[in-house]
Design a protein around this motif. Structure first.
Motif, PDB file in Angstrom:
ATOM      1  N   GLU A  49       0.830  -1.207   0.000  1.00  9.16           N
ATOM      2  CA  GLU A  49       0.000   0.000   0.000  1.00  9.16           C
ATOM      3  C   GLU A  49       0.867   1.261   0.000  1.00  9.16           C
ATOM      4  O   GLU A  49       0.603   2.212  -0.740  1.00  9.16           O
ATOM      5  CB  GLU A  49      -0.928   0.004   1.211  1.00  9.16           C
ATOM      6  CG  GLU A  49      -1.883   1.181   1.214  1.00  9.16           C
ATOM      7  CD  GLU A  49      -2.869   1.127   2.380  1.00  9.16           C
ATOM      8  OE1 GLU A  49      -3.535   2.140   2.604  1.00  9.16           O
ATOM      9  OE2 GLU A  49      -2.974   0.079   3.054  1.00  9.16           O
ATOM     10  N   GLN A  52       2.527   1.658  -3.456  1.00 16.03           N
ATOM     11  CA  GLN A  52       1.548   2.133  -4.430  1.00 16.03           C
ATOM     12  C   GLN A  52       1.248   3.621  -4.231  1.00 16.03           C
ATOM     13  O   GLN A  52       1.177   4.377  -5.196  1.00 16.03           O
ATOM     14  CB  GLN A  52       0.262   1.310  -4.347  1.00 16.03           C
ATOM     15  CG  GLN A  52       0.402  -0.109  -4.831  1.00 16.03           C
ATOM     16  CD  GLN A  52       0.590  -0.203  -6.333  1.00 16.03           C
ATOM     17  OE1 GLN A  52       0.326   0.723  -7.087  1.00 16.03           O
ATOM     18  NE2 GLN A  52       1.064  -1.352  -6.781  1.00 16.03           N
ATOM     19  N   ASP A  53       1.079   4.033  -2.971  1.00 17.65           N
ATOM     20  CA  ASP A  53       0.821   5.450  -2.683  1.00 17.65           C
ATOM     21  C   ASP A  53       1.996   6.318  -3.126  1.00 17.65           C
ATOM     22  O   ASP A  53       1.802   7.366  -3.750  1.00 17.65           O
ATOM     23  CB  ASP A  53       0.562   5.669  -1.188  1.00 17.65           C
ATOM     24  CG  ASP A  53      -0.796   5.164  -0.735  1.00 17.65           C
ATOM     25  OD1 ASP A  53      -1.655   4.861  -1.606  1.00 17.65           O
ATOM     26  OD2 ASP A  53      -1.004   5.058   0.489  1.00 17.65           O
ATOM     27  N   TRP A  56       2.093   6.551  -6.930  1.00 18.98           N
ATOM     28  CA  TRP A  56       1.019   7.394  -7.462  1.00 18.98           C
ATOM     29  C   TRP A  56       1.306   8.870  -7.178  1.00 18.98           C
ATOM     30  O   TRP A  56       1.194   9.710  -8.071  1.00 18.98           O
ATOM     31  CB  TRP A  56      -0.336   6.989  -6.897  1.00 18.98           C
ATOM     32  CG  TRP A  56      -1.405   7.857  -7.471  1.00 18.98           C
ATOM     33  CD1 TRP A  56      -2.069   8.877  -6.857  1.00 18.98           C
ATOM     34  CD2 TRP A  56      -1.899   7.812  -8.809  1.00 18.98           C
ATOM     35  NE1 TRP A  56      -2.958   9.454  -7.728  1.00 18.98           N
ATOM     36  CE2 TRP A  56      -2.865   8.827  -8.940  1.00 18.98           C
ATOM     37  CE3 TRP A  56      -1.619   7.004  -9.908  1.00 18.98           C
ATOM     38  CZ2 TRP A  56      -3.554   9.060 -10.120  1.00 18.98           C
ATOM     39  CZ3 TRP A  56      -2.304   7.236 -11.083  1.00 18.98           C
ATOM     40  CH2 TRP A  56      -3.250   8.246 -11.186  1.00 18.98           C
ATOM     41  N   ARG A  62       0.245   3.247 -11.088  1.00 18.68           N
ATOM     42  CA  ARG A  62       0.111   2.120 -10.170  1.00 18.68           C
ATOM     43  C   ARG A  62       0.973   0.979 -10.702  1.00 18.68           C
ATOM     44  O   ARG A  62       0.864   0.618 -11.869  1.00 18.68           O
ATOM     45  CB  ARG A  62      -1.339   1.650 -10.066  1.00 18.68           C
ATOM     46  CG  ARG A  62      -2.279   2.692  -9.544  1.00 18.68           C
ATOM     47  CD  ARG A  62      -2.312   2.688  -8.046  1.00 18.68           C
ATOM     48  NE  ARG A  62      -3.252   3.715  -7.575  1.00 18.68           N
ATOM     49  CZ  ARG A  62      -3.050   4.408  -6.477  1.00 18.68           C
ATOM     50  NH1 ARG A  62      -1.983   4.207  -5.755  1.00 18.68           N
ATOM     51  NH2 ARG A  62      -3.907   5.311  -6.105  1.00 18.68           N
ATOM     52  N   CYS A  63       1.778   0.420  -9.843  1.00 20.25           N
ATOM     53  CA  CYS A  63       2.647  -0.687 -10.242  1.00 20.25           C
ATOM     54  C   CYS A  63       1.845  -1.984 -10.304  1.00 20.25           C
ATOM     55  O   CYS A  63       0.997  -2.245  -9.451  1.00 20.25           O
ATOM     56  CB  CYS A  63       3.794  -0.817  -9.242  1.00 20.25           C
ATOM     57  SG  CYS A  63       4.993  -2.095  -9.680  1.00 20.25           S
ATOM     58  N   THR A  64       2.119  -2.788 -11.311  1.00 23.10           N
ATOM     59  CA  THR A  64       1.465  -4.088 -11.453  1.00 23.10           C
ATOM     60  C   THR A  64       2.493  -5.205 -11.547  1.00 23.10           C
ATOM     61  O   THR A  64       2.261  -6.231 -12.179  1.00 23.10           O
ATOM     62  CB  THR A  64       0.558  -4.108 -12.702  1.00 23.10           C
ATOM     63  OG1 THR A  64       1.350  -3.789 -13.849  1.00 23.10           O
ATOM     64  CG2 THR A  64      -0.601  -3.131 -12.563  1.00 23.10           C
ATOM     65  N   CYS A  68       3.676  -6.524  -6.334  1.00 23.25           N
ATOM     66  CA  CYS A  68       2.457  -5.782  -6.009  1.00 23.25           C
ATOM     67  C   CYS A  68       1.204  -6.635  -6.161  1.00 23.25           C
ATOM     68  O   CYS A  68       0.218  -6.417  -5.463  1.00 23.25           O
ATOM     69  CB  CYS A  68       2.354  -4.532  -6.879  1.00 23.25           C
ATOM     70  SG  CYS A  68       3.531  -3.256  -6.391  1.00 23.25           S
TER      71      CYS A  68
END
Length: 108
Positions: A49, A52-53, A56, A62-64, A68
């Motif tokens: 989390e 990702q924050d 962003w 957003r990383c995939t 993640c």
């Protein structure tokens, strides 16, 4: 160079008086032909989390990556020196149990 939370390279910037900085990439894991070389733009050891924050807020994406998307990677860890006398190895334990040396899950 693109981002991954499981990068296969690290970046180092070199500065020398008055010249533009140069970037060096050091490969940290084997890279297969055709595989993308990636670095982490953020602290890759942070929980999903937070990563990702940070991505962003700072980079607007957003990383995939595998880390993640796989919840088993969603554990904060810290490195610790082995508590055994005479051992200089490093293990890991979950952050919530920092004071409990029995929580070493990756002993040396």
């Amino acid at each position: 160079v693109n981002h991954s939370c499981l990068p296969n390279a690290v970046q180092t910037f070199h500065f020398s008086g008055g010249e533009p900085p140069s970037l060096a990439l050091t490969i940290t894991t084997p890279v297969m032909p055709g595989e993308e070389v990636t670095v982490s733009y953020i602290d890759a050891s942070a929980p999903t989390e937070r990563r990702q924050d940070n991505l962003w807020n700072d980079y607007k994406f957003r990383c995939t990556c595998e880390k993640c998307l796989d919840v088993s990677h969603n554990v904060s860890v810290v490195g610790i020196l082995c508590p055994r006398s005479g051992c200089s190895g490093i293990g890991q334990r979950a952050k919530p149990n920092i004071k409990d040396s029995t929580q070493i899950f990756s002993p040396c």
